[in-house]
Design an enzyme around this catalytic site. Structure first.
Site, short mmCIF file in Angstrom:
data_model
loop_
_atom_site.label_atom_id
_atom_site.label_comp_id
_atom_site.label_asym_id
_atom_site.label_seq_id
_atom_site.Cartn_x
_atom_site.Cartn_y
_atom_site.Cartn_z
CG HIS A 198 5.14 -6.50 8.77
ND1 HIS A 198 5.99 -6.90 9.77
CD2 HIS A 198 5.88 -6.41 7.64
CE1 HIS A 198 7.21 -7.04 9.25
NE2 HIS A 198 7.17 -6.74 7.97
CD GLU A 245 7.33 -9.62 4.86
OE1 GLU A 245 8.13 -9.04 4.13
OE2 GLU A 245 6.91 -9.15 5.92
P1 PGA Z 1 13.74 -7.28 5.68
O1 PGA Z 1 12.21 -6.98 6.09
O2 PGA Z 1 13.81 -7.14 4.17
O3 PGA Z 1 14.53 -6.22 6.41
O4 PGA Z 1 14.07 -8.66 6.13
C1 PGA Z 1 11.15 -7.43 5.30
C2 PGA Z 1 9.86 -7.01 5.95
O5 PGA Z 1 9.78 -7.01 7.18
O6 PGA Z 1 8.88 -6.67 5.24
#
Ligand code: PGA
Length: 212
Positions: A96, A137
């Site tokens: 992440h 992401e």
């Molecule tokens: P968010 O986070 O849905 O709050 O944008 C997604 C993530 O960091 O996995």
């Protein structure tokens, strides 16, 4: 019908009591869907609570961790190994951006890759051989209320799969809500979503599953 993954990433939120309360509330509103794998990722400390609740109530959700150690079991103070996690969770999120920012490297990420949901921030991040589920992401979309466009997410998902033939599913993550989830899951190359903020509320998360 296409299979989807809907993943709740609670990050550093919720005590054990709060996790139990979330599960109770979610249980009241959750409607299981045959083609959707729902994965709840609490902190390590709440893994037993969430996993016990899910099993004893036959809830039909999977449990995931948010990290694992790069080391096998042994003398590594403060680490939690894959085999320890595996007793309680079948999935784990690795790579992440909120961890890479704190020093997690590509090498460390590859050590953790078996059964992982690998987070990549763009199409150029290394995807180690064996990674089957990747979550795209973009950093600008995380926690900002500004998701990527479904068209761009689709383009990047396609590119990730083309570059890395071992990847089976690409999820999208970043400001996913019950309002916008279907714009992503309607895309051919996107096989689900990784949800941060909006997964903290059990009603909103169950709406996301419904609308996906
Ligand atoms: P968010 O986070 O849905 O709050 O944008 C997604 C993530 O960091 O996995």
């Amino acid at each position: 019908m296409r299979n989807l993954f809907i993943v709740a990433n609670w990050k550093e939120n919720k005590t054990k009591e709060e996790a139990k309360e979330w599960m109770r509330e979610f249980h009241k509103v959750y409607q299981k869907r045959d083609n959707v794998t729902v994965i709840i990722c609490p902190s390590f400390l709440s893994l037993p609570t969430v996993s016990d609740y899910a099993l004893s109530n036959d809830l039909g959700v999977e449990v995931g961790a948010q990290n694992i150690s790069v080391f096998n079991t042994g003398a590594h103070t403060g680490e939690v190994s894959a085999s320890q996690v595996a007793e309680l969770a079948r999935y784990v999120i690795v790579g992440h951006s909120e961890r890479r920012k704190n020093g997690e490297t590509d090498e460390q990420v590859s050590e953790k890759i078996n059964n992982a949901i690998l987070c990549v921030q763009n199409q150029n991040i290394q995807v180690p051989d064996g990674a089957k589920i990747v979550a795209y992401e973009p950093i600008e979309a995380i926690g900002t209320g500004n998701p990527d466009t479904p068209e761009n997410a689709e383009k990047i998902a396609k590119e990730i799969k083309m570059k890395n033939s071992w990847v089976e599913s690409v999820l999208y993550g970043g400001s996913v809500t019950s309002q916008n989830v279907s714009t992503f899951t309607n895309m051919e190359e996107i096989s689900g979503v990784l949800v941060g903020g909006a997964s903290l509320n059990p009603n909103e998360f169950s709406e996301i599953i419904k609308n996906a």
